[in-house]
Design a protein around this motif. Structure first.
Motif, PDB file in Angstrom:
ATOM      1  N   ASN A   1       0.807  -1.225   0.000  1.00  0.00           N
ATOM      2  CA  ASN A   1       0.000   0.000   0.000  1.00  0.00           C
ATOM      3  C   ASN A   1       0.839   1.273   0.000  1.00  0.00           C
ATOM      4  O   ASN A   1       0.309   2.387   0.127  1.00  0.00           O
ATOM      5  CB  ASN A   1      -0.949   0.020   1.203  1.00  0.00           C
ATOM      6  CG  ASN A   1      -0.205   0.013   2.534  1.00  0.00           C
ATOM      7  OD1 ASN A   1       1.024   0.052   2.572  1.00  0.00           O
ATOM      8  ND2 ASN A   1      -0.967  -0.039   3.618  1.00  0.00           N
ATOM      9  N   GLY A   2       2.141   1.122  -0.116  1.00  0.00           N
ATOM     10  CA  GLY A   2       3.026   2.275  -0.169  1.00  0.00           C
ATOM     11  C   GLY A   2       3.606   2.665   1.179  1.00  0.00           C
ATOM     12  O   GLY A   2       4.527   3.500   1.255  1.00  0.00           O
ATOM     13  N   GLN A   3       3.092   2.093   2.239  1.00  0.00           N
ATOM     14  CA  GLN A   3       3.598   2.400   3.572  1.00  0.00           C
ATOM     15  C   GLN A   3       4.970   1.760   3.773  1.00  0.00           C
ATOM     16  O   GLN A   3       5.263   0.682   3.256  1.00  0.00           O
ATOM     17  CB  GLN A   3       2.630   1.903   4.642  1.00  0.00           C
ATOM     18  CG  GLN A   3       2.954   2.397   6.051  1.00  0.00           C
ATOM     19  CD  GLN A   3       1.965   1.881   7.078  1.00  0.00           C
ATOM     20  OE1 GLN A   3       1.544   0.722   7.022  1.00  0.00           O
ATOM     21  NE2 GLN A   3       1.560   2.737   8.009  1.00  0.00           N
ATOM     22  N   ILE A   4       5.810   2.443   4.552  1.00  0.00           N
ATOM     23  CA  ILE A   4       7.154   1.944   4.846  1.00  0.00           C
ATOM     24  C   ILE A   4       7.263   1.667   6.336  1.00  0.00           C
ATOM     25  O   ILE A   4       6.838   2.474   7.169  1.00  0.00           O
ATOM     26  CB  ILE A   4       8.228   2.976   4.435  1.00  0.00           C
ATOM     27  CG1 ILE A   4       8.146   3.270   2.928  1.00  0.00           C
ATOM     28  CG2 ILE A   4       9.620   2.483   4.808  1.00  0.00           C
ATOM     29  CD1 ILE A   4       9.078   4.372   2.475  1.00  0.00           C
ATOM     30  N   ILE A   5       7.832   0.519   6.681  1.00  0.00           N
ATOM     31  CA  ILE A   5       8.088   0.164   8.076  1.00  0.00           C
ATOM     32  C   ILE A   5       9.595   0.129   8.279  1.00  0.00           C
ATOM     33  O   ILE A   5      10.318  -0.564   7.544  1.00  0.00           O
ATOM     34  CB  ILE A   5       7.495  -1.207   8.445  1.00  0.00           C
ATOM     35  CG1 ILE A   5       6.003  -1.263   8.098  1.00  0.00           C
ATOM     36  CG2 ILE A   5       7.722  -1.492   9.922  1.00  0.00           C
ATOM     37  CD1 ILE A   5       5.143  -0.293   8.858  1.00  0.00           C
TER      38      ILE A   5
ATOM     39  N   PRO B   1       3.010   6.907   2.971  1.00  0.00           N
ATOM     40  CA  PRO B   1       3.650   7.065   1.654  1.00  0.00           C
ATOM     41  C   PRO B   1       4.058   8.495   1.314  1.00  0.00           C
ATOM     42  O   PRO B   1       5.033   8.711   0.584  1.00  0.00           O
ATOM     43  CB  PRO B   1       2.570   6.562   0.688  1.00  0.00           C
ATOM     44  CG  PRO B   1       1.743   5.618   1.492  1.00  0.00           C
ATOM     45  CD  PRO B   1       1.718   6.189   2.869  1.00  0.00           C
ATOM     46  N   PHE B   2       3.336   9.498   1.837  1.00  0.00           N
ATOM     47  CA  PHE B   2       3.606  10.885   1.456  1.00  0.00           C
ATOM     48  C   PHE B   2       4.783  11.512   2.208  1.00  0.00           C
ATOM     49  O   PHE B   2       5.190  12.632   1.921  1.00  0.00           O
ATOM     50  CB  PHE B   2       2.360  11.746   1.678  1.00  0.00           C
ATOM     51  CG  PHE B   2       1.855  11.767   3.090  1.00  0.00           C
ATOM     52  CD1 PHE B   2       2.426  12.614   4.046  1.00  0.00           C
ATOM     53  CD2 PHE B   2       0.816  10.938   3.478  1.00  0.00           C
ATOM     54  CE1 PHE B   2       1.965  12.624   5.345  1.00  0.00           C
ATOM     55  CE2 PHE B   2       0.348  10.948   4.799  1.00  0.00           C
ATOM     56  CZ  PHE B   2       0.926  11.793   5.720  1.00  0.00           C
ATOM     57  N   VAL B   3       5.356  10.797   3.168  1.00  0.00           N
ATOM     58  CA  VAL B   3       6.405  11.368   4.013  1.00  0.00           C
ATOM     59  C   VAL B   3       7.749  11.362   3.289  1.00  0.00           C
ATOM     60  O   VAL B   3       8.138  10.360   2.680  1.00  0.00           O
ATOM     61  CB  VAL B   3       6.525  10.581   5.341  1.00  0.00           C
ATOM     62  CG1 VAL B   3       7.716  11.083   6.152  1.00  0.00           C
ATOM     63  CG2 VAL B   3       5.243  10.707   6.147  1.00  0.00           C
ATOM     64  N   ASN B   4       8.476  12.480   3.353  1.00  0.00           N
ATOM     65  CA  ASN B   4       9.842  12.566   2.865  1.00  0.00           C
ATOM     66  C   ASN B   4      10.772  12.020   3.944  1.00  0.00           C
ATOM     67  O   ASN B   4      10.846  12.567   5.044  1.00  0.00           O
ATOM     68  CB  ASN B   4      10.195  14.027   2.551  1.00  0.00           C
ATOM     69  CG  ASN B   4      11.580  14.172   1.932  1.00  0.00           C
ATOM     70  OD1 ASN B   4      12.431  13.289   2.040  1.00  0.00           O
ATOM     71  ND2 ASN B   4      11.818  15.306   1.275  1.00  0.00           N
ATOM     72  N   LEU B   5      11.476  10.956   3.675  1.00  0.00           N
ATOM     73  CA  LEU B   5      12.319  10.302   4.681  1.00  0.00           C
ATOM     74  C   LEU B   5      13.398  11.230   5.230  1.00  0.00           C
ATOM     75  O   LEU B   5      13.859  11.053   6.367  1.00  0.00           O
ATOM     76  CB  LEU B   5      12.966   9.044   4.094  1.00  0.00           C
ATOM     77  CG  LEU B   5      12.017   7.928   3.652  1.00  0.00           C
ATOM     78  CD1 LEU B   5      12.815   6.720   3.165  1.00  0.00           C
ATOM     79  CD2 LEU B   5      11.072   7.523   4.769  1.00  0.00           C
TER      80      LEU B   5
END
Length: 544
Positions: A43-47, A119-123
């Protein structure tokens, strides 16, 4: 580090330094992103996950020197088998001025740190750094419920359900049945301080306390404890900066729910507070040699209503009953040795200029005190704070070596008027910001709902009323219904304590007068009603 010999050395050090140490701190270097691994979901989420392992540690607490997460990032912390999960933590938990944070002990010798990233977060906007980990060895028996039996025995193991090494001479708070002390119990908490100088974590007890300036809209959640509980890591002097209290942990409801050996304690935790006021403190001297022993902090976030905590009332009158002959008792709730909440009660007290002294187990006193009792409140027969646990001496026969038979409470009234010329050196400036002259205050919950402002005169309280309240114009009607003729002065204060209006009415018994506050902006105001001998305060709201 997990040997009893090493732990006993730390305990002995604490006794020498008048501190109750509960954990040993070691340096770490865990940072985002290099210390962990990424997992990418469909779903585009990062863990992102990282892990800290300290061999032999019964429980691990974390101290973050940089915690700045953008919107859309939640942090969770959990033990090896994921039975204890803490979080979600976000930047809302942290003061933007220093970005420091602390996390309560996690069971076991593994602690997992996980970031859930939308997903929208800039790492590149994520800042996370853990520079210290605390190996806890006291006050962790409640964590046994999260341990996998295959992990073997750990220091906090509790086969007899005592939940703390101080239990053999103590009385669990849950076993005290007097209903009139329920407020005192709900106001009593535990505090944990990071001491980077000695790479240790110390703890004290404390009380949530009410202010006469509190309103539902402006509800200050103040914490009152002993000044000797905290000192600067290098100078040993008392800190007066907000950043010094950014990594303090405040434990609420650290107690059993019922008087049952099998009933496992629970705990609710808040991190970080701002400095408000304290007595002068020099950690190079004994606490008994200090001119005062109080520290007032303000939590950076309001205590959630789900904690069911209270802001205690207080009393600065020196007319303490001796001996107590009303069937009521003086009572104190505290966390000796870092244990779950205990209780002691007393039928007799001794007074001196600065202290109220309790002797155990004689004079009708029940319970005992250890290191860690410091900072706890002594509540009078009206369930109001009159003292702050300061120094102890002597020994109780048939109890552990650090059990004391005499406890000196620093008088609350002494701290209230400690140095009236400097707001950060007394309690009055914060607990009576409108200068009402009140000598007692009632308790309320941490949301200041159903707040009962103290009155020194029932006739003024009932005989002077304001309407409409709230007012949409600022023009108030004052209705007098007094038993006898009086000269009444009404003084209006804003939430900062500044006087913004006044009305004097002479020889009044009954009647209606106008109080014109149309020049004031919308907000909450306190009106001090006085007749020369007594005072009452009322809250009014202007909502234009």
């Amino acid at each position: 580090m997990n040997s009893e010999e090493a732990i006993n050395e730390i305990r002995q050090q604490g006794q020498q330094e008048q501190k109750q140490y509960v954990a040993k701190v070691i340096g770490t270097d865990v940072k985002f992103p290099e210390s962990g691994v990424f997992h990418y979901l469909d779903n585009g989420q990062i863990i992102w996950k990282a892990q800290i392992h300290i061999e032999g540690a019964p429980a691990i607490g974390l101290y973050l020197d940089n915690f700045d997460l953008p919107k859309g990032v939640n942090m969770y912390v959990y033990n090896a088998n994921a039975s204890q999960i803490l979080g979600a933590y976000t930047t809302e938990n942290v003061s933007p001025e220093d970005k420091l944070f602390a996390i309560q002990p996690v069971q076991g010798n593994y602690v997992n740190i996980e970031l859930n990233i939308e997903p929208f977060v800039n790492l590149n906007d994520i800042s996370l750094s853990i520079d210290n980990a605390a190996i806890h060895f006291e006050g962790i028996s409640y964590l046994e419920q999260y341990r996998n039996p295959s992990e073997g025995v750990f220091i906090g193991a509790d086969p007899f359900g005592l939940q703390g090494r101080g239990a053999e001479c103590m009385i669990d708070a849950a076993c005290y049945s007097a209903s009139d002390a329920d407020v005192a119990k709900k106001a009593s908490i535990q505090t944990l301080y990071l001491d980077k100088r000695g790479q240790l974590v110390s703890m004290c007890s404390a009380s949530m306390i009410n202010s006469l300036g509190n309103t539902k809209e402006n509800c200050n959640n103040y914490v009152l404890t002993a000044s000797h509980c905290q000192s600067n890591n290098l100078t040993r002097l008392g800190d007066t900066t907000n950043s010094a209290f950014s990594q303090v942990l405040f434990r609420f409801n650290f107690e059993k729910l019922a008087c049952d050996a099998k009933n496992r304690a629970q705990v609710d935790v808040i991190s970080a507070a701002n400095f408000v006021a304290r007595s002068e403190y020099d950690g190079r001297l004994s606490a008994s040699g200090m001119p005062g022993d109080f520290l007032l902090l303000e939590l950076r976030i309001r205590v959630p209503s789900s904690y069911n905590a209270m802001l205690a009332g207080w009393d600065i009158n020196d007319q303490l009953v001796y001996p107590v002959n009303t069937g009521k008792q003086y009572v104190g709730f505290h966390h000796p040795s870092g244990d779950i909440k205990k209780v002691s009660w007393h039928n007799t007290i001794l007074k001196s200029t600065k202290h109220i002294t309790i002797n155990f187990p004689r004079d009708g006193s029940k319970g005992a005190v250890y290191g860690g009792t410091s900072g706890s409140g002594l509540f009078n027969t009206d369930n109001r704070i009159v003292g702050i646990a300061s120094t102890a001496s002597g020994a109780v026969t048939d109890c552990p070596n650090n059990t004391y038979n005499s406890l000196n409470y620093y008088k609350f009234a002494s701290g209230y008027n400690y140095d009236l010329g400097i707001p950060t050196r007394n309690l009055k400036a914060w607990l009576d910001p409108f200068n009402t002259g009140a000598t007692t205050a009632n308790a309320t919950n941490t949301q200041c709902e159903g707040l009962s402002i103290v009155s020194l005169d029932e006739g003024l309280e009932k005989g002077v009323n304001f309407y409409p309240n709230p007012s949409n114009t600022g023009l108030l009607n004052v209705k007098f219904d007094l038993e006898n003729s009086q000269n009444v002065k009404l003084e209006v204060f804003n939430v900062m304590g500044a006087k913004v209006g006044e009305l004097k009415v002479n020889n009044i018994t009954k009647g209606d007068y106008a109080l014109d506050l149309t020049n004031l902006s919308s907000g909450v105001y306190m009106i001090k009603c006085s007749n020369g001998t007594a005072v009452s305060t009322k809250k009014v709201t202007i909502a234009k």
